[in-house]
Design a protein around this motif. Structure first.
Motif, short mmCIF file in Angstrom:
data_model
loop_
_atom_site.label_atom_id
_atom_site.label_comp_id
_atom_site.label_asym_id
_atom_site.label_seq_id
_atom_site.Cartn_x
_atom_site.Cartn_y
_atom_site.Cartn_z
N LEU A 112 0.83 -1.21 0.00
CA LEU A 112 0.00 0.00 0.00
C LEU A 112 0.86 1.26 0.00
CD1 LEU A 112 -2.83 1.24 0.15
CD2 LEU A 112 -2.72 1.00 2.64
N GLN A 113 0.53 2.17 -0.88
CA GLN A 113 1.22 3.46 -0.95
C GLN A 113 0.19 4.57 -0.90
OE1 GLN A 113 4.24 3.84 -3.99
NE2 GLN A 113 3.93 6.04 -4.16
N ILE A 114 0.38 5.53 0.01
CA ILE A 114 -0.54 6.65 0.16
C ILE A 114 0.16 7.93 -0.24
CG2 ILE A 114 -1.88 8.01 1.83
CD1 ILE A 114 -2.41 5.44 3.36
N ASP A 115 -0.45 8.68 -1.15
CA ASP A 115 0.10 9.94 -1.63
C ASP A 115 -1.00 11.00 -1.61
OD1 ASP A 115 2.81 9.13 -2.33
OD2 ASP A 115 1.88 7.99 -3.95
N ILE A 116 -0.59 12.26 -1.61
CA ILE A 116 -1.54 13.38 -1.63
C ILE A 116 -1.25 14.23 -2.86
CG2 ILE A 116 -2.44 15.38 -0.37
CD1 ILE A 116 -1.32 14.07 2.19
N ARG A 117 -2.30 14.51 -3.64
CA ARG A 117 -2.14 15.27 -4.87
C ARG A 117 -3.09 16.47 -4.85
NH1 ARG A 117 -3.08 11.70 -9.98
NH2 ARG A 117 -5.28 12.16 -9.58
N ARG A 118 -2.59 17.63 -5.27
CA ARG A 118 -3.42 18.84 -5.33
C ARG A 118 -4.37 18.77 -6.52
NH1 ARG A 118 -1.45 23.52 -2.65
NH2 ARG A 118 0.49 23.12 -1.50
N GLU A 119 -5.62 19.18 -6.28
CA GLU A 119 -6.60 19.35 -7.36
C GLU A 119 -7.36 20.64 -7.07
OE1 GLU A 119 -9.12 16.08 -8.34
OE2 GLU A 119 -7.44 14.66 -8.56
N GLY A 120 -6.80 21.77 -7.49
CA GLY A 120 -7.41 23.07 -7.19
C GLY A 120 -7.40 23.33 -5.70
N VAL A 121 -8.59 23.60 -5.13
CA VAL A 121 -8.69 23.85 -3.69
C VAL A 121 -8.85 22.55 -2.91
CG1 VAL A 121 -9.65 26.16 -4.03
CG2 VAL A 121 -11.20 24.20 -3.83
N ASP A 122 -8.87 21.44 -3.62
CA ASP A 122 -9.04 20.14 -2.97
C ASP A 122 -7.72 19.37 -2.96
OD1 ASP A 122 -11.78 20.56 -2.60
OD2 ASP A 122 -12.25 19.79 -4.60
N ARG A 123 -7.74 18.27 -2.22
CA ARG A 123 -6.62 17.34 -2.20
C ARG A 123 -7.16 15.94 -2.47
NH1 ARG A 123 -4.98 21.62 -2.34
NH2 ARG A 123 -3.43 22.68 -1.04
N ARG A 124 -6.51 15.23 -3.36
CA ARG A 124 -6.88 13.84 -3.60
C ARG A 124 -5.88 12.95 -2.88
NH1 ARG A 124 -10.46 11.35 -6.66
NH2 ARG A 124 -10.90 13.24 -7.87
N VAL A 125 -6.39 12.11 -1.98
CA VAL A 125 -5.54 11.17 -1.25
C VAL A 125 -5.60 9.84 -1.98
CG1 VAL A 125 -5.06 10.07 0.96
CG2 VAL A 125 -6.09 12.36 0.91
N LEU A 126 -4.48 9.45 -2.56
CA LEU A 126 -4.39 8.22 -3.35
C LEU A 126 -3.98 7.06 -2.47
CD1 LEU A 126 -2.42 9.78 -6.33
CD2 LEU A 126 -4.85 9.28 -6.29
N CYS A 127 -4.67 5.95 -2.59
CA CYS A 127 -4.38 4.73 -1.81
C CYS A 127 -4.15 3.59 -2.80
CB CYS A 127 -5.54 4.40 -0.88
SG CYS A 127 -6.00 5.74 0.24
N GLU A 128 -2.92 3.47 -3.26
CA GLU A 128 -2.60 2.51 -4.32
C GLU A 128 -2.08 1.20 -3.74
OE1 GLU A 128 -3.50 3.27 -7.16
OE2 GLU A 128 -3.26 5.40 -7.54
N VAL A 129 -2.70 0.08 -4.11
CA VAL A 129 -2.21 -1.24 -3.71
C VAL A 129 -1.33 -1.72 -4.85
CG1 VAL A 129 -2.83 -3.51 -2.83
CG2 VAL A 129 -4.39 -1.58 -2.49
N ARG A 130 -0.04 -1.41 -4.77
CA ARG A 130 0.89 -1.63 -5.87
C ARG A 130 1.00 -3.11 -6.23
NH1 ARG A 130 5.90 0.87 -3.05
NH2 ARG A 130 4.81 -0.23 -1.38
#
Length: 338
Positions: A112-130
């Motif tokens: 599992l890898q967790i990353d945070i990506r900007r999307e305008g005024v929001d944040r997308r928290v990615l939860c990738e099961v590599r």
């Protein structure tokens, strides 16, 4: 070669859901070759592919997304690895808690890898099961990750907070209960990423339990203590040693069993260990010593029970092996630490 492992607590959560639903799971547990005493060892590690395969075989009547959602709801901070708990609780805001989780999540699931990506005024928290994006079973792991992150955001934004959007790589259909649980959130399946969409302002808040005291939001947090045998990343030997540990209570795990669990032939496993400067006997001995030393320090078990838990035939055999490694008998070792 990366060996994906998962903390046994996450399998135990699935076991609880299936038992509550009246699903007979013992036969599939035995067939999966998961450790016989898995429910007594929540902090042990097991093979992620085997855990997902077992969950799928046992969940056919209920469905992956239903069981994944229900097991995810059992997720709480108190059920996470102690080092993960310390790191998350030590962070003051929702954002810093998600970042702390991302740095420690390998202790829960090495894939599992967790990353945070900007999307305008929001944040997308990615939860990738590599390595499992194409697996039909990935929904189990995705739900656990998603609910864990949602719980962290709620520690800052309030217990009724819901994400704007939840996406899954899994193509299963979310249950009615899952849709109801997250209000007006869009739940999309068959997507490129597993994620939640969060307003940046929601995770910028100081967490609810810390609002009564002054907190330096930008201040560093103390790094958690690293437990024996587990660094910041899983190397091959560390993963094999961790997988062996929960089987030791059943005796000496044969090389054939461990090779089957990691998906290699016996010869390939031995060669890979040799390249790492280790032998199978070395790994078993290390795993036994780790269990024994932990129990001598942290439990009141007698020497015979510790010998059994570490996979030794009897207490005298254990005492001789322990003395060869440390120069002390188990009793003397325990006494020296008092």
């Amino acid at each position: 070669m990366h060996i994906p492992v998962v903390r046994a607590q996450h399998v135990i959560d699935n076991i609880g859901v299936l038992r509550d639903a009246g699903v007979p799971i013992e036969r599939e547990l035995e067939r999966s070759r998961l450790p016989a005493f898995i429910e007594q060892t929540p902090d042990a590690y097991v093979s992620l592919p085997r855990a997902l395969d077992w969950a799928w075989r046992s969940s056919r009547e209920l469905g992956i997304m239903e069981v994944g959602f229900l097991a995810g709801r059992a997720t709480s901070l108190s059920r996470l690895h102690p080092a993960v708990q310390r790191a998350v609780i030590g962070a003051p805001t929702g954002l810093s808690r998600i970042e702390a989780l991302s740095h420690q999540v390998h202790r829960e699931n090495s894939a599992l890898q967790i990353d945070i990506r900007r999307e305008g005024v929001d944040r997308r928290v990615l939860c990738e099961v590599r390595g499992f994006q194409n697996s039909p079973f990935v929904g189990f792991a995705e739900w656990k990750a998603i609910v864990g992150v949602i719980n962290i955001v709620r520690s800052a934004a309030g217990s009724d907070w819901c994400p704007t959007e939840i996406t899954f790589v899994s193509r299963g259909r979310p249950s009615h209960a899952a849709r109801e649980a997250y209000g007006n959130a869009r739940i999309l399946t068959g997507q490129q990423h597993c994620s939640i969409l969060v307003a940046a302002a929601d995770i910028a808040q100081i967490c609810i339990g810390r609002r009564s005291s002054a907190v330096d939001v930008n201040g560093p947090t103390s790094p958690p203590r690293t437990p024996f045998g587990l660094g910041d990343a899983w190397d091959f030997v560390t993963a094999v040693r961790a997988l062996i540990r929960p089987y030791l209570a059943q005796g000496h795990p044969p090389l054939s069993l461990v090779a089957e669990i990691v998906g290699m032939s016996e010869r390939s496993l031995q060669r890979r260990l040799a390249k790492c400067g280790a032998t199978y006997s070395d790994i078993v001995q290390d795993a036994r010593f780790a269990i024994a030393s932990d129990l001598l320090v942290d439990s009141d078990l007698n020497i015979a029970d510790i010998a059994f838990a570490a996979g030794y035939e009897n207490a005298p055999h254990f005492s001789r092996a322990f003395k060869r490694l440390t120069g002390m008998t188990p009793r003397d070792y325990r006494g020296a630490l008092v």
